[in-house]
Design a protein around this motif. Structure first.
Motif, PDB file in Angstrom:
ATOM      1  N   LEU A 194      40.495  33.643  36.893  1.00 52.59           N
ATOM      2  CA  LEU A 194      39.859  34.954  36.989  1.00 52.59           C
ATOM      3  C   LEU A 194      40.619  35.909  37.908  1.00 52.59           C
ATOM      4  N   GLU A 195      41.589  35.400  38.657  1.00 53.77           N
ATOM      5  CA  GLU A 195      42.267  36.245  39.637  1.00 53.77           C
ATOM      6  C   GLU A 195      43.206  37.249  38.975  1.00 53.77           C
ATOM      7  N   ASP A 196      44.001  36.814  38.003  1.00 56.44           N
ATOM      8  CA  ASP A 196      44.965  37.727  37.364  1.00 56.44           C
ATOM      9  C   ASP A 196      44.285  38.893  36.651  1.00 56.44           C
ATOM     10  N   PRO A 197      43.243  38.683  35.842  1.00 56.73           N
ATOM     11  CA  PRO A 197      42.566  39.855  35.251  1.00 56.73           C
ATOM     12  C   PRO A 197      41.968  40.794  36.297  1.00 56.73           C
ATOM     13  N   SER A 198      41.515  40.249  37.415  1.00 53.48           N
ATOM     14  CA  SER A 198      40.934  41.094  38.458  1.00 53.48           C
ATOM     15  C   SER A 198      41.999  41.981  39.097  1.00 53.48           C
ATOM     16  N   LEU A 199      43.164  41.419  39.363  1.00 56.41           N
ATOM     17  CA  LEU A 199      44.253  42.222  39.930  1.00 56.41           C
ATOM     18  C   LEU A 199      44.762  43.237  38.917  1.00 56.41           C
ATOM     19  N   VAL A 254      40.186  41.881  46.432  1.00 56.32           N
ATOM     20  CA  VAL A 254      39.919  41.201  45.156  1.00 56.32           C
ATOM     21  C   VAL A 254      40.374  39.746  45.227  1.00 56.32           C
ATOM     22  N   GLU A 255      41.524  39.514  45.848  1.00 54.32           N
ATOM     23  CA  GLU A 255      41.972  38.127  46.012  1.00 54.32           C
ATOM     24  C   GLU A 255      40.990  37.344  46.871  1.00 54.32           C
ATOM     25  N   ASN A 256      40.433  37.983  47.908  1.00 48.84           N
ATOM     26  CA  ASN A 256      39.442  37.309  48.757  1.00 48.84           C
ATOM     27  C   ASN A 256      38.170  36.988  47.986  1.00 48.84           C
ATOM     28  N   LEU A 257      37.796  37.863  47.062  1.00 50.31           N
ATOM     29  CA  LEU A 257      36.600  37.568  46.264  1.00 50.31           C
ATOM     30  C   LEU A 257      36.768  36.281  45.481  1.00 50.31           C
ATOM     31  N   VAL A 258      37.946  36.096  44.901  1.00 52.48           N
ATOM     32  CA  VAL A 258      38.202  34.847  44.173  1.00 52.48           C
ATOM     33  C   VAL A 258      38.315  33.689  45.152  1.00 52.48           C
ATOM     34  N   GLU A 316      34.957  32.368  46.199  1.00 55.72           N
ATOM     35  CA  GLU A 316      34.358  31.474  45.197  1.00 55.72           C
ATOM     36  C   GLU A 316      35.008  30.096  45.229  1.00 55.72           C
ATOM     37  N   LEU A 317      36.298  30.067  45.543  1.00 63.92           N
ATOM     38  CA  LEU A 317      36.988  28.773  45.591  1.00 63.92           C
ATOM     39  C   LEU A 317      36.691  28.016  46.881  1.00 63.92           C
ATOM     40  N   ALA A 318      36.291  28.739  47.937  1.00 55.62           N
ATOM     41  CA  ALA A 318      36.105  28.094  49.233  1.00 55.62           C
ATOM     42  C   ALA A 318      34.898  27.160  49.253  1.00 55.62           C
ATOM     43  N   TYR A 319      33.884  27.454  48.508  1.00 57.28           N
ATOM     44  CA  TYR A 319      32.665  26.646  48.556  1.00 57.28           C
ATOM     45  C   TYR A 319      32.036  26.614  47.177  1.00 57.28           C
ATOM     46  N   ILE A 320      31.978  25.419  46.602  1.00 55.55           N
ATOM     47  CA  ILE A 320      31.330  25.237  45.308  1.00 55.55           C
ATOM     48  C   ILE A 320      29.866  24.941  45.575  1.00 55.55           C
ATOM     49  N   ASN A 321      29.037  25.905  45.346  1.00 52.90           N
ATOM     50  CA  ASN A 321      27.616  25.811  45.688  1.00 52.90           C
ATOM     51  C   ASN A 321      26.863  25.159  44.545  1.00 52.90           C
ATOM     52  N   THR A 322      26.717  23.858  44.626  1.00 56.32           N
ATOM     53  CA  THR A 322      25.982  23.134  43.575  1.00 56.32           C
ATOM     54  C   THR A 322      24.481  23.307  43.704  1.00 56.32           C
ATOM     55  N   LYS A 323      24.047  23.968  44.779  1.00 61.14           N
ATOM     56  CA  LYS A 323      22.624  24.268  44.933  1.00 61.14           C
ATOM     57  C   LYS A 323      22.298  25.694  44.511  1.00 61.14           C
ATOM     58  N   ILE A 355      28.584  31.229  36.111  1.00 64.77           N
ATOM     59  CA  ILE A 355      27.998  31.824  37.315  1.00 64.77           C
ATOM     60  C   ILE A 355      29.059  32.597  38.099  1.00 64.77           C
ATOM     61  N   VAL A 356      30.223  31.971  38.294  1.00 66.08           N
ATOM     62  CA  VAL A 356      31.291  32.620  39.059  1.00 66.08           C
ATOM     63  C   VAL A 356      31.819  33.838  38.311  1.00 66.08           C
ATOM     64  N   ARG A 357      32.001  33.710  36.999  1.00 67.18           N
ATOM     65  CA  ARG A 357      32.513  34.827  36.219  1.00 67.18           C
ATOM     66  C   ARG A 357      31.579  36.031  36.296  1.00 67.18           C
ATOM     67  N   LYS A 358      30.298  35.773  36.239  1.00 64.51           N
ATOM     68  CA  LYS A 358      29.333  36.854  36.354  1.00 64.51           C
ATOM     69  C   LYS A 358      29.426  37.523  37.719  1.00 64.51           C
ATOM     70  N   SER A 359      29.622  36.706  38.755  1.00 65.92           N
ATOM     71  CA  SER A 359      29.745  37.258  40.101  1.00 65.92           C
ATOM     72  C   SER A 359      31.017  38.093  40.245  1.00 65.92           C
ATOM     73  N   ILE A 360      32.147  37.589  39.730  1.00 70.41           N
ATOM     74  CA  ILE A 360      33.417  38.326  39.810  1.00 70.41           C
ATOM     75  C   ILE A 360      33.339  39.607  38.993  1.00 70.41           C
ATOM     76  N   GLN A 361      32.732  39.525  37.832  1.00 79.02           N
ATOM     77  CA  GLN A 361      32.614  40.693  36.962  1.00 79.02           C
ATOM     78  C   GLN A 361      31.793  41.801  37.622  1.00 79.02           C
ATOM     79  N   ASP A 362      30.927  41.432  38.529  1.00 81.15           N
ATOM     80  CA  ASP A 362      30.103  42.419  39.225  1.00 81.15           C
ATOM     81  C   ASP A 362      30.744  42.891  40.526  1.00 81.15           C
ATOM     82  N   SER A 363      31.404  41.995  41.241  1.00 77.99           N
ATOM     83  CA  SER A 363      31.899  42.336  42.576  1.00 77.99           C
ATOM     84  C   SER A 363      33.246  43.043  42.557  1.00 77.99           C
ATOM     85  N   VAL A 364      34.115  42.748  41.581  1.00 71.15           N
ATOM     86  CA  VAL A 364      35.439  43.378  41.554  1.00 71.15           C
ATOM     87  C   VAL A 364      35.330  44.897  41.371  1.00 71.15           C
ATOM     88  N   PRO A 365      34.569  45.417  40.385  1.00 70.01           N
ATOM     89  CA  PRO A 365      34.442  46.885  40.294  1.00 70.01           C
ATOM     90  C   PRO A 365      33.890  47.521  41.566  1.00 70.01           C
TER      91      PRO A 365
END
Length: 751
Positions: free
Chosen positions: A450-455, A509-513, A516-523, A672-682
């Motif tokens: 998801l990082e390359d499309p965001s950049l 934008v790189e930090n946003l990705v 998401e990579l720093a902590y996989i929230n299974t809860k 879940i992550v894609r939805k978050s990135i799609q909202d936070s990058v813009p």
């Protein structure tokens, strides 16, 4: 109606000063082939010989000839004194009567002159000698067209005042020719034709088609070209010259009566001076007398409707009526053009007096227009393409959004990759549950996609904000064209501002990705439901395995004790299993076509594990092949069984079910992550790039540009714009003067 022709002459003079032909004035265009007698007809109308003569093409520039009737008692065009300005006196120096008298530049005026001429390019210089007029025409023609028999489209304006002419406006054009002679260009025919078409295409013109009587009327090039632009013949008058040179036994009665080629405005025959008459310097007066005598003798019935005097009266009458018909439309056209050029002049702006104030106004206007384009509140909305804020919205929700939607959660991830990751994640320990390490590794791998499309989204928004400079409204664009240096500096400042914000935006934008990579929230609330299915799937697997093991035990002759022993699961047992007695000898059902009661051998080991599904089989790597060969021997069957049975205590069915479960978990968490990135990058792009530039653009422009030492250089006007403003101002003055001239015409003058 006699007053109409002088009005048109005044309009002609006004527009000649600005060199514009936007207004198509009524005039008579003389058209004919080379040596057809055009010049002789014009000289007969004037009553004096003043046109260049000679073999070949002589008329090489259009000659606009204005004939003005000026009786001696008229004071409109006559003066007691006229200043003869030589070619060196047109420098704009104020007139000094003493200096002029001392230099003997005064000459007698035009009070007592019968006829005289004036050229537009020599200002007020009076030519009372018509030989000097001829010499000036030749000199001006050579100056513009050269001496190589070429032509020039720029016209020579000559005005002749006389007591013996009728008011007319004539245009003498170069004669039609077919073959270039001497050093004429090869396309001389096309040049002359294009020049003629330019003049006769004017719908307000009258075409005077000149044809020699000693040629076939049906082959007349003049009549042919006239019909091309005037197919109805409503403004074409034919003149037949050289009536006295027709073959013996022939006459032009049928031609003059219109029985050969009918012409609506009529056909008039004239008799010109011969070349010998010109050499002998036969006067025009004598030539007109001889013409009248010839017509009375040869064509007595139609003599009164032919000849040069009748041609002059006819042209005068036609031109007056034509002017009367064209005048209302001409007046409307002038008024429309006045408003157009007034708007054009306003768009170029006025001369800058206070440059600091003007600079600040332009900066403020540009910043406001830039922000308005982003917000969609610009005065002039673009209708051909998306731009500004609308384009940014399109990038966010169409380009970027659809690109993320098109990324499949498992793209680049095969089932074998998932199973291999599960086995690698268990290490040397048997895995009873789905290993979380393999899930995290695999889902992080997918999230990184998801990082390359965001950049790329940041890059597209940056490019659009750079393009907005070109879509800031017509008012600002006009200012930018007027001051090119200021425009370039504004573009530089905007580019630099955008460039400084680009790293911060990319980093966010790189930090946003990375977040998401720093902590996989299974809860995660949306993911917890999928995670709860793990235990349920494992329970269902155990429930499914119990009946299958029971069915295998019921049909297998292998003793219970032996079935509890792993059936050569390590892949290197070369001995038969221990035997207690002969009755308990281990036998198996038929395997690979072997008899059912055949004793098991190391070459044919019993496989208690289910067959590996076909879609999970793959070719062993070189290292795996080597290990199996060393441990289990070179047998192909042993080699394959080594890999299919040695799965760290996990049955392949369980392994496949784990693979299905991991795929499902990856999909769920990736969505879940894609939805978050799609909202936070813009949102990040808007905050760090778009809104920041909007809020700080004007301050940046003022900081870098609003300096007293730079105002002078930044507001240096483009020479192109300055030239166009001068031209527009001159044209506006000419149109306003033309409007005054037309408004002076009374209704009584038109009838």
């Amino acid at each position: 109606m006699e007053a109409l022709i002088p009005v048109i002459n005044k309009l002609q003079d006004v527009f000649n000063t600005v060199g514009a032909d936007a207004i198509q004035l009524p005039q008579i265009i003389v058209l004919g082939t080379q040596s057809s007698g055009k010049s002789s007809v014009i000289e007969s109308l004037v009553g004096r010989s003043f046109l260049p003569r000679g073999p070949g093409i002589v008329t090489r520039r259009p000659l606009i000839l204005q004939l003005v009737y000026s009786p001696k008692e008229s004071k409109e065009h006559r003066s007691a004194e006229e200043v003869l300005r030589n070619e060196g006196s047109g420098s704009g120096i104020p007139w000094n009567p003493v200096a002029q008298l001392s230099n003997t530049l005064f000459a007698k005026g035009t009070v007592n002159l019968e006829e005289w001429g004036k050229f537009l390019h020599t200002k007020d210089k009076i030519y009372s000698d018509f030989d000097q007029i001829r010499q000036e025409i030749e000199r001006e023609t050579d100056r513009m067209a050269g001496s190589n028999k070429g032509i020039c489209p720029e016209a020579i304006n000559l005005k002749i005042y006389s007591t013996r002419v009728v008011n007319l406006t004539l245009v003498d054009l170069p004669g039609i020719t077919k073959v270039p002679i001497g050093d004429q260009p090869e396309d001389i025919e096309n040049q002359i034709r294009n020049l003629i078409i330019k003049y006769i295409s004017n719908p307000n013109s009258i075409i005077l088609a000149v044809t020699a009587a000693n040629t076939d009327m049906a082959t007349s090039e003049a009549i042919k070209m006239a019909k091309e632009v005037d197919p109805d013949g409503r403004r074409t008058l034919a003149v037949v010259t050289k009536l006295d040179l027709m073959d013996a036994g022939t006459d032009a009665i049928d031609i003059l009566c219109g029985r050969v080629i009918p012409v609506k405005l009529g056909i008039i025959g004239v008799v010109n001076r011969s070349q010998q008459d010109i050499i002998d310097k036969k006067s025009i007066t004598d030539a007109l007398k001889d013409e009248a005598t010839y017509l009375q003798r040869k064509y007595p019935t139609i003599a009164t409707r032919n000849g040069t005097p009748y041609l002059a009266k006819t042209l005068n009458r036609l031109l007056m009526h034509h002017i009367r018909d064209c005048l209302p439309e001409l007046k409307v056209r002038v008024n429309v053009m006045i408003s157009q050029f007034q708007s054009l002049l306003n768009s170029y702006g006025e001369d800058v007096s206070d440059k600091s104030q003007t600079l600040l106004q332009i900066i403020t206007k540009f910043a406001s227009a830039y922000c308005s384009t982003i917000e969609g509140t610009a005065r002039n909305i673009e209708t051909t393409e998306l731009c500004g804020g609308a384009r940014i919205c399109y990038i966010f929700h169409e380009t970027f959004g659809r690109t993320l939607d098109s990324i499949h959660p498992l793209v680049g991830l095969t089932r074998m990759d998932i199973l291999t990751a599960i086995r690698n994640a268990t290490g040397p320990r048997p895995a009873l549950f789905v290993p979380e390490v393999s899930f995290e590794l695999l889902v992080k791998r997918q999230i990184r996609r998801l990082e390359d499309p965001s950049l790329r989204c940041v890059e597209l928004v940056h490019e659009e904000m750079q393009r907005i400079v070109q879509h800031c409204g017509t008012e600002v664009q006009q200012e930018m064209l007027r001051f090119p240096r200021l425009h370039q500096r504004i573009v530089d400042v905007v580019t630099q501002l955008l460039r400084t914000r680009l790293p911060a935006t990319n980093s966010m934008v790189e930090n946003l990705v990375a977040i998401e990579l720093a902590y996989i929230n299974t809860k995660h609330p949306d993911f917890h439901r999928e995670a709860a299915l793990v235990s349920g799937l494992l329970k269902s697997t155990d429930a499914y395995d119990e009946p299958r093991r029971a069915r295998q035990a019921a049909h297998s002759p292998v003793p219970h004790l032996f079935k509890q022993i792993p059936a050569i699961t390590d892949g290197h047992d070369n001995k038969s299993p221990p035997q207690t007695n002969n009755s308990e000898s281990p036998v198996t059902p038929q395997v690979n076509g072997s008899p059912e009661n055949k004793v098991l051998t190391p070459q044919k080991p019993v496989n208690l594990l289910p067959e590996v599904p076909s879609h999970t089989s793959r070719k062993l790597s070189d290292r795996e092949q080597h290990d199996c060969d060393v441990i289990g021997g070179r047998s192909e069957t042993a080699t394959q069984n080594c890999y299919t049975k040695t799965v760290q205590g996990i049955s392949m069915m369980q392994l496949n079910q784990m693979g299905d479960l991991v795929e499902r978990l990856i999909k769920s968490y990736f969505y879940i992550v894609r939805k978050s990135i799609q909202d936070s990058v813009p949102k990040a792009v808007m905050h760090f790039l778009v809104n920041y530039v909007k809020d700080n653009l004007q301050s940046e422009l003022v900081t870098h540009l609003y300096k007293s030492d730079q105002a002078e250089s930044l507001l240096n006007e483009s020479e192109h714009i300055a030239q166009r403003r001068r031209e527009a101002a001159d044209m506006l003055k000419a149109l306003q003067r033309a409007g005054q001239i037309i408004s002076e015409i009374r209704e009584t003058h038109m009838w």
